[in-house]
Design an enzyme around this catalytic site. Structure first.
Site, PDB file in Angstrom:
ATOM      1  N   HIS A  22       0.842  -1.280  -0.040  1.00  0.00           N
ATOM      2  CA  HIS A  22      -0.122   0.123  -0.044  1.00  0.00           C
ATOM      3  C   HIS A  22       0.867   1.351   0.065  1.00  0.00           C
ATOM      4  CE1 HIS A  22      -3.644  -2.176   0.813  1.00  0.00           C
ATOM      5  NE2 HIS A  22      -4.527  -1.181   0.528  1.00  0.00           N
ATOM      6  N   LYS A  66     -10.287  -8.320   7.238  1.00  0.00           N
ATOM      7  CA  LYS A  66     -10.927  -9.023   8.496  1.00  0.00           C
ATOM      8  C   LYS A  66     -10.670  -7.688   9.397  1.00  0.00           C
ATOM      9  CE  LYS A  66      -7.120 -11.241  10.488  1.00  0.00           C
ATOM     10  NZ  LYS A  66      -6.616 -10.862  11.975  1.00  0.00           N
TER      11      LYS A  66
END
Lengths: 280, 186
Positions: B38, B103
């Site tokens: 990222h 999650k």
């Protein structure tokens, strides 16, 4: 003086790394089977059944149960009448990890420096806690510790006047704040007493105990049972989608402490609570 | 609770049909990125370089897989905890990403940006890496190979089991009030 060759240690550590990552322990497997029958949420039930299927696939195909094959943590008890032959004990444990993570196709998750963050590519170094004990045996306990749950762990230095209620509140608060992040249903490792670092080590050590066991001290066993029940009322549930299965177990270890202090550490583990031990 | 088959690319139109609590079987091409990827992805875009995959209507999966054993496409591949990517997510949503798989909780900033951009957050089962890997039929590193497990991979998945955790209206399966509102659980 009993001699133990480093090659024996390397081989055994390698085996433990691979086996513990492929095979979920019976304590956890049995518990998940049990709670999948009592889980009240339909999504939760479905998840618990998928976790059992995942464990079955992992064991049959010899694949890691979880991709986070962890940082390798060891508790080692060295009998004072043993002699390690052919090299250093720490080096041989790390060599076992290196070989195990390579040959077992386990993920290498360790960075060399916490700020520069370059992967060491062999999952070393390990975290090793040593204890020198009587006798001529070498006991090596291993747990690959995932960091989704490690990141949700906490330490608090309570006041003696906070007492057992302060301890309970802190543990419950930590689990609540963790919510869905550490992959519930979780195993809660707690260390109470000692110093700042001792409480943390006790909490980690608590995670090395099977969840179908209790602390030998009656008042601590009672606390384990009470917290287990309270945590399962939080409605976090499997993966955080609600339900009555939030914790699979609560393990607590204690140690004497200072008149001025009440340190409490909570080390959270996910449902893939892997640990193994061998005696050489 | 309904069960839906979803195919990539993930358009706004498809996203709008999804509600928190829906069970999804996802088929198609998705891209992996976690912490380090990222950081690089965003630096690259800000420098004016083309991203390694077309962000428009894409799905990003937060995962760092295990190495593939001989004869396997990939190793165990379950989701990692998503909040660590929150800092980067609104930027990527503005650039066209429509779905995220991970999650755990997301920040309010991420949820606002999802509502603004018609995006959805899926939950995969954390700790079910072996099971999930059997849904991955193709895997190819397409960027940042030096990051090892954290490299960006293009995956082709078939019937990847997911749950809609946060939909584009902001309904959140982690939130008890929302579960009651949507009559989920119990």
């Amino acid at each position: 003086m009993r001699k133990i060759k480093v090659n024996t240690i390397i081989e055994k550590v390698k085996e433990m790394c691979i086996k513990s990552n492929y095979n979920l322990g019976y304590d956890i497997l049995n518990k998940i089977k049990e709670v999948s029958k009592t889980e009240t949420s339909s999504i939760g039930k479905d998840i618990l059944e998928k976790l059992l299927l995942n464990a079955k696939i992992a064991a049959e195909k010899e694949l890691p149960i979880c991709q986070d094959t962890g940082m390798a943590v060891f508790f080692v008890e060295i009998g004072q009448d043993t002699f390690i032959e052919g090299g250093s004990l720490t080096d041989s444990i790390n060599e076992g990890v290196r070989q195990g993570y390579r040959e077992g196709y386990l993920r290498k998750s360790i960075v060399k420096d916490p700020l520069i963050r370059q992967n060491t590519n062999d999952n070393t170094p390990s975290i090793i806690h040593y204890d020198i004990v009587k006798g001529d045996k070498l006991k090596i306990c291993f747990a690959p510790k995932g960091f989704g749950s490690e990141n949700m762990s906490k330490l608090k230095l309570l006041k003696p006047s906070d007492g057992v209620n302060g301890v309970k509140d802190f543990i419950i608060e930590t689990v609540k704040e963790a919510g869905p992040n550490p992959c519930p249903p979780i195993v809660v490792g707690v260390g109470i007493g000692g110093t700042m670092e001792k409480a943390c080590i006790l909490a980690k050590k608590a995670l090395f105990r099977d969840i179908d066991t209790y602390n030998k001290k009656q008042h601590i066993k009672d606390l384990e049972i009470e917290l287990y029940n309270e945590i399962n009322k939080l409605d976090i549930g499997p993966q955080g989608f609600g339900g009555n299965t939030t914790a699979l177990g609560v393990n607590i270890e204690v140690f004497p402490t200072h008149i001025a202090g009440l340190p409490v550490a909570v080390n959270i583990n996910c449902h893939v609570a892997r640990h193994m031990e061998i005696v050489i | 609770m309904i069960e839906l088959n979803i195919y990539t690319p993930l358009t706004s139109h498809k996203v709008k049909d999804l509600t928190a609590g829906d069970k999804i079987n996802l088929t198609g091409t998705i891209y992996t990125a976690r912490d380090a990827a990222h950081e690089r992805l965003i630096n690259d875009i800000k420098k004016g370089n083309n991203p390694p995959f077309n962000l428009q209507n894409s799905i990003v999966y937060y995962v760092g897989p295990c190495p593939a054993k001989p004869g396997y496409v990939i190793g165990s591949s379950g989701p990692t905890t998503s909040y660590r990517m929150d800092k980067y997510t609104p930027f990527l949503l503005d650039k066209g990403i429509k779905g995220m798989i991970g999650k755990g909780v997301r920040s309010n900033e991420v949820i606002s940006s999802m509502k603004k951009n018609d995006a959805v957050y899926f939950g995969a089962i954390g700790g079910a890496g072996a099971l999930i890997s059997s849904c991955i039929k193709k895997s190819k590193v397409i960027a940042y190979e030096d990051l090892g497990t954290e490299a960006v991979r293009e995956l082709y998945v078939e019937d990847f089991p997911l749950i809609v955790v946060i939909d584009c209206k902001g309904n959140n399966l982690y939130n008890k009030q929302d579960r009651l509102k949507l009559s989920i659980g119990g």
